[in-house]
Write a protein that holds these residues in place. Structure first.
Motif, PDB file in Angstrom:
ATOM      1  N   ILE A   1       0.855  -1.178   0.000  1.00 15.77           N
ATOM      2  CA  ILE A   1       0.000   0.000   0.000  1.00 15.77           C
ATOM      3  C   ILE A   1       0.899   1.239   0.000  1.00 15.77           C
ATOM      4  O   ILE A   1       1.722   1.412   0.907  1.00 15.77           O
ATOM      5  N   VAL A   2       0.751   2.086  -1.023  1.00 15.67           N
ATOM      6  CA  VAL A   2       1.600   3.273  -1.149  1.00 15.67           C
ATOM      7  C   VAL A   2       0.804   4.575  -1.097  1.00 15.67           C
ATOM      8  O   VAL A   2       1.375   5.646  -0.915  1.00 15.67           O
ATOM      9  N   ARG A   3      -0.508   4.508  -1.296  1.00 12.48           N
ATOM     10  CA  ARG A   3      -1.371   5.690  -1.267  1.00 12.48           C
ATOM     11  C   ARG A   3      -0.830   6.811  -2.152  1.00 12.48           C
ATOM     12  O   ARG A   3      -0.698   7.959  -1.735  1.00 12.48           O
ATOM     13  N   LEU A   4      -0.527   6.461  -3.375  1.00 14.59           N
ATOM     14  CA  LEU A   4       0.012   7.442  -4.310  1.00 14.59           C
ATOM     15  C   LEU A   4      -0.958   8.595  -4.535  1.00 14.59           C
ATOM     16  O   LEU A   4      -0.542   9.730  -4.760  1.00 14.59           O
ATOM     17  N   GLY A   5      -2.249   8.308  -4.464  1.00 16.90           N
ATOM     18  CA  GLY A   5      -3.241   9.350  -4.724  1.00 16.90           C
ATOM     19  C   GLY A   5      -3.664  10.151  -3.514  1.00 16.90           C
ATOM     20  O   GLY A   5      -4.640  10.913  -3.575  1.00 16.90           O
ATOM     21  N   GLU A   6      -2.951  10.015  -2.413  1.00 15.69           N
ATOM     22  CA  GLU A   6      -3.323  10.734  -1.189  1.00 15.69           C
ATOM     23  C   GLU A   6      -3.279  12.249  -1.427  1.00 15.69           C
ATOM     24  O   GLU A   6      -2.261  12.799  -1.836  1.00 15.69           O
ATOM     25  N   GLY A   7      -4.407  12.915  -1.214  1.00 18.84           N
ATOM     26  CA  GLY A   7      -4.496  14.358  -1.387  1.00 18.84           C
ATOM     27  C   GLY A   7      -4.687  14.813  -2.817  1.00 18.84           C
ATOM     28  O   GLY A   7      -4.877  16.014  -3.071  1.00 18.84           O
ATOM     29  N   LEU A   8      -4.667  13.892  -3.753  1.00 20.89           N
ATOM     30  CA  LEU A   8      -4.759  14.254  -5.168  1.00 20.89           C
ATOM     31  C   LEU A   8      -6.068  14.948  -5.503  1.00 20.89           C
ATOM     32  O   LEU A   8      -6.098  15.900  -6.305  1.00 20.89           O
ATOM     33  N   SER A   9      -7.164  14.526  -4.886  1.00 22.74           N
ATOM     34  CA  SER A   9      -8.467  15.123  -5.194  1.00 22.74           C
ATOM     35  C   SER A   9      -8.538  16.588  -4.778  1.00 22.74           C
ATOM     36  O   SER A   9      -9.342  17.356  -5.313  1.00 22.74           O
ATOM     37  N   ARG A  10      -7.680  16.995  -3.831  1.00 25.49           N
ATOM     38  CA  ARG A  10      -7.675  18.387  -3.379  1.00 25.49           C
ATOM     39  C   ARG A  10      -6.707  19.265  -4.175  1.00 25.49           C
ATOM     40  O   ARG A  10      -6.974  20.440  -4.426  1.00 25.49           O
ATOM     41  N   THR A  11      -5.564  18.681  -4.569  1.00 25.23           N
ATOM     42  CA  THR A  11      -4.500  19.493  -5.167  1.00 25.23           C
ATOM     43  C   THR A  11      -4.325  19.285  -6.667  1.00 25.23           C
ATOM     44  O   THR A  11      -3.752  20.150  -7.344  1.00 25.23           O
ATOM     45  N   GLY A  12      -4.754  18.146  -7.178  1.00 23.87           N
ATOM     46  CA  GLY A  12      -4.528  17.831  -8.588  1.00 23.87           C
ATOM     47  C   GLY A  12      -3.112  17.364  -8.877  1.00 23.87           C
ATOM     48  O   GLY A  12      -2.747  17.169 -10.048  1.00 23.87           O
TER      49      GLY A  12
ATOM     50  N   LEU B   1       0.404  14.812  -7.426  1.00 25.68           N
ATOM     51  CA  LEU B   1       0.909  13.775  -6.548  1.00 25.68           C
ATOM     52  C   LEU B   1       1.763  14.421  -5.469  1.00 25.68           C
ATOM     53  O   LEU B   1       2.621  15.265  -5.750  1.00 25.68           O
ATOM     54  N   ASP B   2       1.527  14.024  -4.235  1.00 24.01           N
ATOM     55  CA  ASP B   2       2.255  14.557  -3.088  1.00 24.01           C
ATOM     56  C   ASP B   2       3.683  13.996  -3.064  1.00 24.01           C
ATOM     57  O   ASP B   2       3.932  12.848  -3.458  1.00 24.01           O
ATOM     58  N   ASP B   3       4.630  14.799  -2.598  1.00 25.64           N
ATOM     59  CA  ASP B   3       6.034  14.365  -2.571  1.00 25.64           C
ATOM     60  C   ASP B   3       6.220  13.099  -1.745  1.00 25.64           C
ATOM     61  O   ASP B   3       6.930  12.161  -2.164  1.00 25.64           O
ATOM     62  N   ALA B   4       5.614  13.055  -0.561  1.00 21.98           N
ATOM     63  CA  ALA B   4       5.771  11.876   0.291  1.00 21.98           C
ATOM     64  C   ALA B   4       5.134  10.651  -0.347  1.00 21.98           C
ATOM     65  O   ALA B   4       5.675   9.543  -0.257  1.00 21.98           O
ATOM     66  N   ALA B   5       4.000  10.848  -1.021  1.00 19.79           N
ATOM     67  CA  ALA B   5       3.335   9.737  -1.696  1.00 19.79           C
ATOM     68  C   ALA B   5       4.200   9.199  -2.836  1.00 19.79           C
ATOM     69  O   ALA B   5       4.306   7.985  -3.042  1.00 19.79           O
ATOM     70  N   MET B   6       4.817  10.113  -3.583  1.00 18.57           N
ATOM     71  CA  MET B   6       5.698   9.669  -4.674  1.00 18.57           C
ATOM     72  C   MET B   6       6.905   8.915  -4.124  1.00 18.57           C
ATOM     73  O   MET B   6       7.338   7.912  -4.716  1.00 18.57           O
ATOM     74  N   ASP B   7       7.441   9.351  -2.997  1.00 21.80           N
ATOM     75  CA  ASP B   7       8.580   8.650  -2.396  1.00 21.80           C
ATOM     76  C   ASP B   7       8.183   7.234  -1.977  1.00 21.80           C
ATOM     77  O   ASP B   7       8.963   6.283  -2.160  1.00 21.80           O
ATOM     78  N   ARG B   8       6.982   7.100  -1.402  1.00 24.24           N
ATOM     79  CA  ARG B   8       6.518   5.763  -0.999  1.00 24.24           C
ATOM     80  C   ARG B   8       6.371   4.852  -2.221  1.00 24.24           C
ATOM     81  O   ARG B   8       6.781   3.691  -2.207  1.00 24.24           O
ATOM     82  N   ALA B   9       5.771   5.394  -3.266  1.00 26.08           N
ATOM     83  CA  ALA B   9       5.565   4.598  -4.474  1.00 26.08           C
ATOM     84  C   ALA B   9       6.899   4.255  -5.130  1.00 26.08           C
ATOM     85  O   ALA B   9       7.098   3.128  -5.607  1.00 26.08           O
ATOM     86  N   TYR B  10       7.815   5.214  -5.154  1.00 25.74           N
ATOM     87  CA  TYR B  10       9.129   4.972  -5.764  1.00 25.74           C
ATOM     88  C   TYR B  10       9.849   3.838  -5.029  1.00 25.74           C
ATOM     89  O   TYR B  10      10.451   2.957  -5.657  1.00 25.74           O
ATOM     90  N   GLU B  11       9.804   3.860  -3.706  1.00 27.30           N
ATOM     91  CA  GLU B  11      10.461   2.808  -2.921  1.00 27.30           C
ATOM     92  C   GLU B  11       9.887   1.437  -3.254  1.00 27.30           C
ATOM     93  O   GLU B  11      10.633   0.459  -3.419  1.00 27.30           O
ATOM     94  N   ALA B  12       8.550   1.347  -3.354  1.00 28.32           N
ATOM     95  CA  ALA B  12       7.914   0.073  -3.689  1.00 28.32           C
ATOM     96  C   ALA B  12       8.285  -0.365  -5.096  1.00 28.32           C
ATOM     97  O   ALA B  12       8.550  -1.549  -5.347  1.00 28.32           O
ATOM     98  N   LEU B  13       8.307   0.570  -6.032  1.00 24.96           N
ATOM     99  CA  LEU B  13       8.662   0.236  -7.412  1.00 24.96           C
ATOM    100  C   LEU B  13      10.117  -0.211  -7.514  1.00 24.96           C
ATOM    101  O   LEU B  13      10.448  -1.100  -8.312  1.00 24.96           O
ATOM    102  N   ALA B  14      10.989   0.405  -6.723  1.00 17.28           N
ATOM    103  CA  ALA B  14      12.386  -0.025  -6.720  1.00 17.28           C
ATOM    104  C   ALA B  14      12.510  -1.470  -6.258  1.00 17.28           C
ATOM    105  O   ALA B  14      13.293  -2.258  -6.812  1.00 17.28           O
ATOM    106  N   LEU B  15      11.714  -1.855  -5.268  1.00 20.00           N
ATOM    107  CA  LEU B  15      11.710  -3.244  -4.814  1.00 20.00           C
ATOM    108  C   LEU B  15      11.187  -4.168  -5.903  1.00 20.00           C
ATOM    109  O   LEU B  15      11.696  -5.280  -6.091  1.00 20.00           O
ATOM    110  N   CYS B  16      10.184  -3.711  -6.626  1.00 15.45           N
ATOM    111  CA  CYS B  16       9.674  -4.503  -7.755  1.00 15.45           C
ATOM    112  C   CYS B  16      10.758  -4.690  -8.807  1.00 15.45           C
ATOM    113  O   CYS B  16      10.928  -5.784  -9.362  1.00 15.45           O
ATOM    114  N   GLY B  17      11.495  -3.610  -9.097  1.00 17.06           N
ATOM    115  CA  GLY B  17      12.576  -3.699 -10.074  1.00 17.06           C
ATOM    116  C   GLY B  17      13.633  -4.707  -9.655  1.00 17.06           C
ATOM    117  O   GLY B  17      14.178  -5.445 -10.488  1.00 17.06           O
TER     118      GLY B  17
END
Length: 373
Positions: free
Chosen positions: A73-84, A86-102
């Motif tokens: 669970i990375v919650r990449l879309g956290e806050g997206l509905s308010r700001t339009g 991707l939040d920096d912290a959300a992108m970092d979480r997703a990047y870390e998970a994707l790096a593990l996938c790689g």
């Protein structure tokens, strides 16, 4: 949708006996493929609004055999509905998970040509979605493609085909995501199910939970507000009254895919740990779903976080998922819903395996129409 970091655990001693139509298979029936030690590896990576998921598998006679899997669970879309954005912290979480996938992809020696990597609603909607995926490509070597809602829905349907009850006349596949919900209505024509209508509602578990923060009291009113919100989003279904009559008349059923329904199934079964082989393919009644949602309300946030089939990362989202399913069930009355712990990734794998088995022919222009099963 809870998963292990490795291949899904299976406990054959506790698995109920299933018919061919009920078996919790890795892939869809009717998709035979080359199997054996020399069969090539395929991978499917899905970066959604809430989760990052990877499957690595080999073709098998009944679909495919999972070699490795990963879910976070990375919650990449956290806050997206308010700001339009991707939040920096959300992108970092997703990047870390994707790096593990790689790393998993590299460790398995998976050919990049057989890795299908896609991003869905969050990256579609966010102004900085493409820039984030370029960062991922440069840093991890993973090249994710943003897919549109039509392709997302078609792939989810393909991944669930062998869960359709062949005795019914219509099926509604409900794919609940973090930022959107895709609905596909199919009707029986001869021996096949053919698409009658499709829609993507811009409401998922993350967006709904952000619109309706959980109060300290009055959970029934709060829950009903979420159901009404989702009901409004799906009010203009693109199918005629004849299809709805099949549901009202008991000649149709639903298939629910994603954590929204698998969490309800885990609560319904009283599982002490998540077991995919007991959840995938399970039949639940509408009453079962409503009772599981009521249990979740009574547990409260802390109780939900302690549930092994939910956990702290999903505790504030699971009732939003239940509300989405309830809104769909009210709009499309169906006594039965089939639980699917499968969907887009499985559809990606089956599509590519089937493509690679076909003899090379003159290329046709890509069909961008909605899915047909």
């Amino acid at each position: 949708m809870p998963e292990t970091d490795g291949a899904p655990r299976r406990d054959d001693r506790s698995q109920p006996r299933r018919t061919d139509g009920q078996r919790a298979a890795n892939g869809a029936a009717g998709e035979p493929g080359a199997s054996g030690r020399d069969a090539p590896l395929y991978g499917a990576l899905d970066l959604g609004t809430n989760n990052c998921r990877l499957l690595i598998a080999k073709p098998a006679r009944d679909g495919f055999r999972v070699v490795d899997s990963f879910s976070r669970i990375v919650r990449l879309g956290e806050g997206l509905s308010r700001t339009g954005r991707l939040d920096d912290a959300a992108m970092d979480r997703a990047y870390e998970a994707l790096a593990l996938c790689g790393e998993r992809v590299a460790r398995k020696g998976l050919d990049s040509a057989r890795l299908m990597a896609v991003a869905t609603q969050a990256c579609r909607q966010a102004e900085n979605g493409p820039a984030f995926l370029e960062r991922v490509r440069a840093g991890t070597g993973l090249n994710l493609r943003i897919i549109d809602p039509v392709e997302e829905a078609r792939l989810a349907v393909r991944g669930c085909l062998n869960l359709f009850d062949p005795s019914v006349e219509a099926v509604l596949v409900v794919d609940v995501g973090g930022g959107s919900t895709e609905l596909n209505w199919l009707t029986k024509r001869g021996d096949a199910f053919v698409l009658e209508g499709w829609m993507s509602a811009p409401v998922g578990v993350v967006t709904l939970a952000e619109r309706h923060p959980e109060p300290a009291a009055g959970l029934d009113d709060w829950y009903e507000a979420m159901v009404r919100d989702m009901s409004a989003a799906i009010a203009d279904a693109p199918v005629g009254p004849a299809v709805r009559d099949l549901f009202v008349g008991g000649r149709a059923h639903m298939v629910g895919t994603s954590g929204a329904i698998t969490s309800l199934a885990g609560i319904h079964l009283g599982l002490q740990r998540y077991q995919r082989n007991l959840v995938d393919g399970l039949w639940m009644t509408r009453g079962d779903c409503e009772a599981a949602a009521e249990t979740l309300k009574q547990l409260g946030a802390a109780g939900r976080a302690a549930q092994p089939c939910i956990g702290p990362d999903r505790a504030d989202l699971v009732l939003a998922g239940a509300a989405i399913m309830e809104a769909v069930q009210r709009a499309w009355p169906s006594e039965r819903v089939r639980v699917a712990d499968r969907g887009l990734r499985e559809g990606l794998l089956l599509q590519q395996m089937r493509h690679d088995r076909k003899p090379r022919r003159r290329r046709r222009r890509r069909n961008s129409s909605p899915p047909v099963a």
